[in-house]
Design a protein around this motif. Sequence first.
Motif, PDB file in Angstrom:
ATOM      1  N   MET A   1      24.848  34.779  36.192  1.00  0.00           N
ATOM      2  CA  MET A   1      25.367  35.753  37.140  1.00  0.00           C
ATOM      3  C   MET A   1      26.303  34.910  38.161  1.00  0.00           C
ATOM      4  SD  MET A   1      26.262  38.575  38.257  1.00  0.00           S
ATOM      5  CE  MET A   1      25.582  39.487  36.974  1.00  0.00           C
ATOM      6  N   PHE A   2      27.371  35.447  38.953  1.00  0.00           N
ATOM      7  CA  PHE A   2      28.078  34.852  39.744  1.00  0.00           C
ATOM      8  C   PHE A   2      27.206  34.709  41.150  1.00  0.00           C
ATOM      9  CE2 PHE A   2      31.003  37.882  37.478  1.00  0.00           C
ATOM     10  CZ  PHE A   2      31.432  36.847  36.841  1.00  0.00           C
ATOM     11  N   GLU A   3      27.521  33.558  41.652  1.00  0.00           N
ATOM     12  CA  GLU A   3      26.879  33.432  43.143  1.00  0.00           C
ATOM     13  C   GLU A   3      27.774  33.971  44.244  1.00  0.00           C
ATOM     14  OE1 GLU A   3      25.733  29.233  43.710  1.00  0.00           O
ATOM     15  OE2 GLU A   3      24.487  29.261  41.912  1.00  0.00           O
ATOM     16  N   LYS A   4      28.944  33.808  44.133  1.00  0.00           N
ATOM     17  CA  LYS A   4      30.000  34.297  45.079  1.00  0.00           C
ATOM     18  C   LYS A   4      31.339  35.266  44.510  1.00  0.00           C
ATOM     19  CE  LYS A   4      30.685  31.780  48.883  1.00  0.00           C
ATOM     20  NZ  LYS A   4      31.133  30.790  49.640  1.00  0.00           N
ATOM     21  N   ILE A   5      31.595  36.247  45.184  1.00  0.00           N
ATOM     22  CA  ILE A   5      32.735  36.851  44.635  1.00  0.00           C
ATOM     23  C   ILE A   5      33.665  37.278  45.802  1.00  0.00           C
ATOM     24  CG2 ILE A   5      33.579  39.408  43.727  1.00  0.00           C
ATOM     25  CD1 ILE A   5      30.634  39.396  42.151  1.00  0.00           C
ATOM     26  N   LEU A   6      34.845  36.897  45.499  1.00  0.00           N
ATOM     27  CA  LEU A   6      35.984  37.377  46.637  1.00  0.00           C
ATOM     28  C   LEU A   6      36.597  38.850  46.163  1.00  0.00           C
ATOM     29  CD1 LEU A   6      38.676  35.308  48.486  1.00  0.00           C
ATOM     30  CD2 LEU A   6      39.637  37.203  46.968  1.00  0.00           C
ATOM     31  N   ILE A   7      36.603  39.546  47.195  1.00  0.00           N
ATOM     32  CA  ILE A   7      36.997  40.885  47.155  1.00  0.00           C
ATOM     33  C   ILE A   7      38.522  40.950  47.429  1.00  0.00           C
ATOM     34  CG2 ILE A   7      36.675  43.193  47.705  1.00  0.00           C
ATOM     35  CD1 ILE A   7      33.450  42.163  48.368  1.00  0.00           C
ATOM     36  N   ALA A   8      39.215  41.185  46.500  1.00  0.00           N
ATOM     37  CA  ALA A   8      41.096  41.150  46.838  1.00  0.00           C
ATOM     38  C   ALA A   8      41.423  42.612  47.209  1.00  0.00           C
ATOM     39  CB  ALA A   8      41.671  40.610  45.836  1.00  0.00           C
ATOM     40  N   ASN A   9      40.743  43.248  48.105  1.00  0.00           N
ATOM     41  CA  ASN A   9      41.120  44.816  48.393  1.00  0.00           C
ATOM     42  C   ASN A   9      40.544  44.796  49.792  1.00  0.00           C
ATOM     43  OD1 ASN A   9      41.724  47.602  48.198  1.00  0.00           O
ATOM     44  ND2 ASN A   9      42.004  46.904  46.055  1.00  0.00           N
ATOM     45  N   ARG A  10      40.772  46.234  50.338  1.00  0.00           N
ATOM     46  CA  ARG A  10      40.456  46.436  51.720  1.00  0.00           C
ATOM     47  C   ARG A  10      39.654  47.975  51.639  1.00  0.00           C
ATOM     48  NH1 ARG A  10      43.260  50.315  53.766  1.00  0.00           N
ATOM     49  NH2 ARG A  10      43.139  49.432  56.032  1.00  0.00           N
ATOM     50  N   PRO A  64      49.336  33.953  45.118  1.00  0.00           N
ATOM     51  CA  PRO A  64      49.041  32.646  45.470  1.00  0.00           C
ATOM     52  C   PRO A  64      48.075  32.677  46.825  1.00  0.00           C
ATOM     53  CG  PRO A  64      51.383  32.798  45.271  1.00  0.00           C
ATOM     54  CD  PRO A  64      51.118  34.381  45.225  1.00  0.00           C
ATOM     55  N   ASN A  65      48.132  33.514  47.856  1.00  0.00           N
ATOM     56  CA  ASN A  65      47.281  33.428  48.870  1.00  0.00           C
ATOM     57  C   ASN A  65      45.880  33.783  48.465  1.00  0.00           C
ATOM     58  OD1 ASN A  65      49.354  32.656  50.433  1.00  0.00           O
ATOM     59  ND2 ASN A  65      49.598  34.379  51.722  1.00  0.00           N
ATOM     60  N   ARG A  71      39.674  30.017  45.800  1.00  0.00           N
ATOM     61  CA  ARG A  71      39.272  28.544  45.677  1.00  0.00           C
ATOM     62  C   ARG A  71      38.845  27.888  46.913  1.00  0.00           C
ATOM     63  NH1 ARG A  71      44.064  25.209  42.625  1.00  0.00           N
ATOM     64  NH2 ARG A  71      42.015  23.927  42.073  1.00  0.00           N
ATOM     65  N   ASN A  72      39.158  28.188  47.992  1.00  0.00           N
ATOM     66  CA  ASN A  72      38.722  27.665  49.468  1.00  0.00           C
ATOM     67  C   ASN A  72      37.254  27.937  49.698  1.00  0.00           C
ATOM     68  OD1 ASN A  72      41.134  26.353  49.757  1.00  0.00           O
ATOM     69  ND2 ASN A  72      42.159  27.836  50.929  1.00  0.00           N
ATOM     70  N   ILE A 100      38.869  31.331  37.101  1.00  0.00           N
ATOM     71  CA  ILE A 100      38.342  32.326  38.092  1.00  0.00           C
ATOM     72  C   ILE A 100      38.180  33.619  37.418  1.00  0.00           C
ATOM     73  CG2 ILE A 100      38.348  33.844  40.277  1.00  0.00           C
ATOM     74  CD1 ILE A 100      40.007  31.342  41.485  1.00  0.00           C
ATOM     75  N   ALA A 101      36.846  34.378  37.368  1.00  0.00           N
ATOM     76  CA  ALA A 101      36.794  35.374  36.397  1.00  0.00           C
ATOM     77  C   ALA A 101      37.450  36.609  37.146  1.00  0.00           C
ATOM     78  CB  ALA A 101      35.254  35.683  36.301  1.00  0.00           C
TER      79      ALA A 101
END
Length: 451
Positions: A1-10, A64-65, A71-72, A100-101
């Motif tokens: 399972m993932f340890e950290k997920i980035l949420i690309a929404n608002r 890109p952002n 990644r950061n 990145i999944a």
Amino acid sequence: MFEKILIANRGEIAVRIIRACREMGIKTAAVYSEADAASMHVRLADESVCIGPAAAAESYLHVPNIIAAARNVGAEAIHPGAGFLAESAMFAEVCREYEIANIGPTPEQLAAAGNKSAAIEAARDAGLPILESSSEPLRDLRTARDALAELGTPAMLKAAAGGGGRGMRQIRNFSQLMTAFPQAQSEAAAAFDSGDLYLERLVEGARHVEIQILGDGRNVRHLGERDCSVQRRHQKVIEEAPSPSLNDKLRRRIASAATKLARSLKYESAGTVEFLVDKDDKHYFIELNARIQVEHPVSEALTGIDLVQWQIRIAAGERIDFKQGDVKPNGHAIECRLIAEDSENDWVPSAGLVSKLSLPGGPGVRVDSHVYAGYQVPTQYDSLLAKIICHGRDRDAAIAATRTALAEVEVGGIATNLPYLKRVMDDPDFVAGRHTLDEMPGQAAPEPAGA
């Protein structure tokens, strides 16, 4: 399972995903534009990254952002939410390239299903009943005129790269096409980063019925249907399940068609197969929304299955661990979208400071929202403030619960569509389940007393 997920929404969908991750013990990283610095999802996430100015093209659609942010912060996966990049095959492919999944369908599935024109071809290949439509993406007015001449009127002009009613117009003659085409193209480009359109035969007196699906690349399950026939300008306003207009035989037939399409694509993640049902109970495939839908809580209320958590589990390589027979919808659920538009003043958008906020609660009531007292509603994005979901033992009980919940809502500082939502719950056609896409129930404000 993932340890950290980035949420690309608002907005509320970002808050919804953060909460699902917390329950699973997964850390979250939010992204935000300069206009959303004080938004709820930024407050709730474990960390946050500003990805650009208010314009969506420079922030929430700027790949890109978003990749750089992931990644950061060391995120192993990105959840694109609903809208923005959720149905972008290009974005999913870039995620793959950077290892990145992407929590959603594969790039290949998005190319086949997320693009509406391609989805029609996939549905045709799978043997689903479809409406006549233009065969190629429409990128200029001349090509659109030729396509309309071949298809005939009335027709519906739609965005090829996304749904949600954006870029959609009814076309009844060539004069309307001349006006509507550039408007729809501009709207689609702003929402989906693609101005491609297509034409489809218009079915009058129809209901909008969709099937919630979940796939892991090998197994496909459906969570029943949702009726989304209360719409304004092709934007869903109220959704419910089960549909009050379907008999059991038609319900099984539509669900079977949806799962057949998903299996043909070896579909992964959550998705919604959408249909129009005409006056003669004939159903026609219209699109496959290859993402989580705004109205997904309706299905969750009936089944107890957390669709966002299952999206994450499938993206992490897990298989669906329940059988179709284990999905047993219970009762009736209704979702009302509370939006920052003045339903009593020609639906004028209303941005600004929320000076007061009171949202409902109690048994069978769920509220998904990112809004709080003191929140500044921005002008650049979707006007959704909250989703109010009410569950009851049957449709009458769900309507009664919704009336009670709406009576508890108070929003100060901005105008909303709350009066309209209340009227719908008392509209005779809605209460009887007779409403269609042709007429918006509850539209006329009541006459003042003594008038």
